[in-house]
Design a protein around this motif. Sequence first.
Motif, PDB file in Angstrom:
ATOM      1  N   PHE A   9       2.047   2.022  -8.464  1.00 28.01           N
ATOM      2  CA  PHE A   9       0.972   2.242  -7.500  1.00 28.01           C
ATOM      3  C   PHE A   9       0.681   1.010  -6.646  1.00 28.01           C
ATOM      4  O   PHE A   9      -0.454   0.704  -6.327  1.00 28.01           O
ATOM      5  CB  PHE A   9      -0.277   2.796  -8.187  1.00 28.01           C
ATOM      6  N   GLN A  10       1.753   0.307  -6.294  1.00 26.98           N
ATOM      7  CA  GLN A  10       1.661  -0.844  -5.392  1.00 26.98           C
ATOM      8  C   GLN A  10       1.476  -0.319  -3.969  1.00 26.98           C
ATOM      9  O   GLN A  10       2.062   0.691  -3.587  1.00 26.98           O
ATOM     10  CB  GLN A  10       2.963  -1.636  -5.519  1.00 26.98           C
ATOM     11  N   LYS A  11       0.668  -1.011  -3.181  1.00 26.39           N
ATOM     12  CA  LYS A  11       0.465  -0.611  -1.793  1.00 26.39           C
ATOM     13  C   LYS A  11       1.752  -0.849  -1.012  1.00 26.39           C
ATOM     14  O   LYS A  11       2.403  -1.876  -1.153  1.00 26.39           O
ATOM     15  CB  LYS A  11      -0.685  -1.392  -1.168  1.00 26.39           C
ATOM     16  N   ILE A  12       2.102   0.118  -0.176  1.00 33.50           N
ATOM     17  CA  ILE A  12       3.323   0.046   0.619  1.00 33.50           C
ATOM     18  C   ILE A  12       2.932  -0.319   2.040  1.00 33.50           C
ATOM     19  O   ILE A  12       2.135   0.376   2.670  1.00 33.50           O
ATOM     20  CB  ILE A  12       4.088   1.384   0.580  1.00 33.50           C
ATOM     21  N   GLU A  13       3.521  -1.407   2.536  1.00 32.99           N
ATOM     22  CA  GLU A  13       3.117  -1.881   3.854  1.00 32.99           C
ATOM     23  C   GLU A  13       4.214  -1.779   4.912  1.00 32.99           C
ATOM     24  O   GLU A  13       3.939  -1.437   6.040  1.00 32.99           O
ATOM     25  CB  GLU A  13       2.625  -3.323   3.741  1.00 32.99           C
ATOM     26  N   ARG A  14       5.430  -2.091   4.572  1.00 38.05           N
ATOM     27  CA  ARG A  14       6.483  -2.148   5.603  1.00 38.05           C
ATOM     28  C   ARG A  14       7.536  -1.054   5.452  1.00 38.05           C
ATOM     29  O   ARG A  14       7.839  -0.360   6.402  1.00 38.05           O
ATOM     30  CB  ARG A  14       7.167  -3.511   5.555  1.00 38.05           C
ATOM     31  N   VAL A  15       8.106  -0.962   4.252  1.00 36.87           N
ATOM     32  CA  VAL A  15       9.190  -0.013   4.028  1.00 36.87           C
ATOM     33  C   VAL A  15       8.793   0.950   2.921  1.00 36.87           C
ATOM     34  O   VAL A  15       8.338   0.538   1.858  1.00 36.87           O
ATOM     35  CB  VAL A  15      10.494  -0.748   3.630  1.00 36.87           C
ATOM     36  N   ALA A  16       8.966   2.242   3.198  1.00 37.66           N
ATOM     37  CA  ALA A  16       8.676   3.275   2.208  1.00 37.66           C
ATOM     38  C   ALA A  16       9.925   4.111   1.985  1.00 37.66           C
ATOM     39  O   ALA A  16      10.718   4.325   2.899  1.00 37.66           O
ATOM     40  CB  ALA A  16       7.543   4.170   2.703  1.00 37.66           C
ATOM     41  N   TRP A  17      10.099   4.534   0.770  1.00 42.22           N
ATOM     42  CA  TRP A  17      11.171   5.462   0.427  1.00 42.22           C
ATOM     43  C   TRP A  17      10.496   6.802   0.151  1.00 42.22           C
ATOM     44  O   TRP A  17       9.673   6.914  -0.750  1.00 42.22           O
ATOM     45  CB  TRP A  17      11.940   4.977  -0.797  1.00 42.22           C
ATOM     46  N   ILE A  18      10.853   7.810   0.938  1.00 42.87           N
ATOM     47  CA  ILE A  18      10.181   9.100   0.868  1.00 42.87           C
ATOM     48  C   ILE A  18      11.178  10.157   0.410  1.00 42.87           C
ATOM     49  O   ILE A  18      12.308  10.220   0.901  1.00 42.87           O
ATOM     50  CB  ILE A  18       9.582   9.476   2.243  1.00 42.87           C
ATOM     51  N   THR A  19      10.725  10.977  -0.558  1.00 44.01           N
ATOM     52  CA  THR A  19      11.606  12.007  -1.107  1.00 44.01           C
ATOM     53  C   THR A  19      11.351  13.346  -0.431  1.00 44.01           C
ATOM     54  O   THR A  19      10.305  13.559   0.193  1.00 44.01           O
ATOM     55  CB  THR A  19      11.379  12.180  -2.621  1.00 44.01           C
ATOM     56  N   ARG A  20      12.284  14.226  -0.603  1.00 43.88           N
ATOM     57  CA  ARG A  20      12.160  15.575  -0.053  1.00 43.88           C
ATOM     58  C   ARG A  20      10.971  16.305  -0.705  1.00 43.88           C
ATOM     59  O   ARG A  20      10.374  17.176  -0.102  1.00 43.88           O
ATOM     60  CB  ARG A  20      13.464  16.345  -0.298  1.00 43.88           C
ATOM     61  N   CYS A  21      10.639  15.909  -1.935  1.00 37.31           N
ATOM     62  CA  CYS A  21       9.526  16.552  -2.657  1.00 37.31           C
ATOM     63  C   CYS A  21       8.190  15.867  -2.357  1.00 37.31           C
ATOM     64  O   CYS A  21       7.211  16.064  -3.076  1.00 37.31           O
ATOM     65  CB  CYS A  21       9.814  16.572  -4.157  1.00 37.31           C
ATOM     66  N   SER A  22       8.146  15.034  -1.304  1.00 40.96           N
ATOM     67  CA  SER A  22       6.929  14.389  -0.790  1.00 40.96           C
ATOM     68  C   SER A  22       6.399  13.247  -1.636  1.00 40.96           C
ATOM     69  O   SER A  22       5.215  12.918  -1.572  1.00 40.96           O
ATOM     70  CB  SER A  22       5.801  15.404  -0.561  1.00 40.96           C
ATOM     71  N   HIS A  23       7.239  12.626  -2.437  1.00 37.70           N
ATOM     72  CA  HIS A  23       6.821  11.423  -3.151  1.00 37.70           C
ATOM     73  C   HIS A  23       7.253  10.212  -2.336  1.00 37.70           C
ATOM     74  O   HIS A  23       8.201  10.278  -1.565  1.00 37.70           O
ATOM     75  CB  HIS A  23       7.432  11.379  -4.560  1.00 37.70           C
ATOM     76  N   VAL A  24       6.545   9.110  -2.520  1.00 40.98           N
ATOM     77  CA  VAL A  24       6.835   7.888  -1.777  1.00 40.98           C
ATOM     78  C   VAL A  24       6.915   6.739  -2.781  1.00 40.98           C
ATOM     79  O   VAL A  24       6.188   6.711  -3.771  1.00 40.98           O
ATOM     80  CB  VAL A  24       5.770   7.632  -0.675  1.00 40.98           C
TER      81      VAL A  24
END
Length: 187
Positions: free
Chosen positions: A18-33
């Motif tokens: 649950f770290q805050k994401i600021e620059r790069v996010a990895w997003i899944t097809r099932c809507s998880h980041v």
Amino acid sequence: MSFVEQRDQLVCNARDCFQKIERVAWITRCSHVFCAQHGQDAKLRQTESSGCPACGTRFHDGFGIVERTLSDSAHSRALLLCGYSPDTIMEIANSAITFWNFQKHQVCVNLERKVQYYKETISKFKQDMALAKSDTELKIHRLEQQLESCLAKNKELTETPGRDTRGEHHRKAEQQARKRKMDDFLL
């Protein structure tokens, strides 16, 4: 950073991250980041036919998890939608809103899980403290009984008529000292 910016910040959905994401996010097809570390791990495992680290959904193609740069300028983000029909842009916007709603739900689920964990921890702590308190009270009670017994014995010894144990001990010590002096003199 304003309150609105903090409230609308994504957080990694990896369990216990649950770290805050600021620059790069990895997003899944099932809507998880996921943050950079957990997203790269998930991308590497994707080739092994593993699933989403958050829910286990299987990724069957190379697009089950994708990397997104979140720090693009507003102008460059607007250019990404240029050329699409308004209906397509509305579908994209609807998907984005659904994604954000799901992320807010993920945060609530995580907070509920943490609250439950802390409630259980506090309950166990209270039980442990009650047991420790009971043990301590029992020890105090035993010590008080021993103290009362010692005080009663002391009182009995000091109040017994004709019995002066301290004087008796002192007399015996004096007699032994005199005897030693006489023995030393006789030698």
